[in-house]
Design a protein around this motif. Structure first.
Motif, short mmCIF file in Angstrom:
data_model
loop_
_atom_site.label_atom_id
_atom_site.label_comp_id
_atom_site.label_asym_id
_atom_site.label_seq_id
_atom_site.Cartn_x
_atom_site.Cartn_y
_atom_site.Cartn_z
N VAL A 177 2.91 5.97 -2.70
CA VAL A 177 4.04 6.86 -2.96
C VAL A 177 4.29 6.94 -4.46
N LYS A 178 4.25 5.81 -5.14
CA LYS A 178 4.47 5.81 -6.59
C LYS A 178 3.41 6.64 -7.32
N MET A 179 2.14 6.46 -6.93
CA MET A 179 1.06 7.25 -7.57
C MET A 179 1.27 8.74 -7.35
N MET A 180 1.61 9.12 -6.13
CA MET A 180 1.78 10.54 -5.81
C MET A 180 2.96 11.14 -6.56
N ILE A 181 4.08 10.42 -6.61
CA ILE A 181 5.26 10.93 -7.32
C ILE A 181 4.96 11.09 -8.80
N GLU A 182 4.32 10.09 -9.40
CA GLU A 182 4.03 10.16 -10.83
C GLU A 182 2.97 11.21 -11.14
N ALA A 183 1.91 11.28 -10.34
CA ALA A 183 0.84 12.24 -10.59
C ALA A 183 1.34 13.68 -10.46
N ARG A 184 2.24 13.90 -9.53
CA ARG A 184 2.77 15.24 -9.30
C ARG A 184 4.00 15.54 -10.15
N GLU A 185 4.42 14.56 -10.93
CA GLU A 185 5.58 14.69 -11.81
C GLU A 185 6.83 15.13 -11.04
N GLN A 228 8.44 8.20 6.93
CA GLN A 228 8.43 9.57 7.45
C GLN A 228 9.05 10.53 6.43
N ALA A 229 10.15 10.13 5.81
CA ALA A 229 10.80 10.96 4.79
C ALA A 229 9.91 11.11 3.56
N ALA A 230 9.25 10.02 3.16
CA ALA A 230 8.34 10.08 2.00
C ALA A 230 7.17 11.01 2.29
N ALA A 231 6.61 10.91 3.48
CA ALA A 231 5.47 11.76 3.85
C ALA A 231 5.89 13.23 3.83
N THR A 234 0.83 -1.20 0.00
CA THR A 234 0.00 0.00 0.00
C THR A 234 0.86 1.25 0.00
N VAL A 235 1.88 1.28 0.85
CA VAL A 235 2.78 2.44 0.89
C VAL A 235 3.49 2.61 -0.45
N ALA A 236 4.01 1.52 -0.99
CA ALA A 236 4.72 1.60 -2.28
C ALA A 236 3.80 2.12 -3.38
N ALA A 281 -0.18 8.56 7.81
CA ALA A 281 -1.43 7.80 7.71
C ALA A 281 -1.96 7.78 6.28
N THR A 282 -1.75 8.86 5.55
CA THR A 282 -2.20 8.92 4.15
C THR A 282 -1.48 7.87 3.32
N LEU A 283 -0.21 7.64 3.60
CA LEU A 283 0.55 6.64 2.84
C LEU A 283 0.02 5.23 3.06
N LEU A 284 -0.66 5.01 4.17
CA LEU A 284 -1.17 3.68 4.51
C LEU A 284 -2.62 3.47 4.09
#
Length: 128
Positions: free
Chosen positions: A22-30, A63-66, A17-19, A74-77
């Motif tokens: 994080v992947k969706m957020m990084i790609e969506a936000r470019e 924590q670093a990713a958040a 779920t975290v992976a 909590a959003t990452l989970l």
């Protein structure tokens, strides 16, 4: 003769779920993955493995990713993120409206356009 049977990885683990989030957020936000790698203190190859859920996420990684994504841990989970959460448009203000004071990263300019009205033809704004 023996046959190897592949054991499927457990579905919907917290790591997966975290992976995925994080992947969706990084790609969506470019966002550049190399910048994310610097934040985690790992190589870009290790980031790729983390985003595929091939290696584990530590609490410090989360924590670093958040912090990098400007969300809470909590959003990452969360198993089902909303589009505003993916783009970082959660309720970041204190007025209780559920809106955000933040603009999405790399979304570009937005323009307000007045709808066409035949009544406006001939005024100083529209000719024809």
């Amino acid at each position: 003769m023996s046959t190897a049977i592949a054991t499927p990885k457990a579905a919907n683990t917290a790591q997966d779920t975290v992976a995925r989030n994080v992947k969706m957020m990084i790609e969506a936000r470019e966002l550049p993955k190399k910048d994310f790698a610097k934040v985690l203190g790992v190589s870009p190859q290790m980031v790729a493995r983390k985003l595929r859920s091939d290696t584990t996420w530590s609490i410090n990684d989360m924590q670093a990713a958040a912090a990098f994504l400007n969300v809470d841990m909590a959003t990452l989970l969360q198993p089902n993120l909303t589009v505003p959460q993916i783009y970082g448009l959660g309720d970041n203000n204190d007025d209780g409206t559920g809106g955000s004071d933040l603009l999405p990263v790399n979304m570009g300019p937005r323009y307000l356009v007045m709808p066409f009205s035949p009544d406006l033809v001939g005024n100083s704004f529209i000719s024809g």
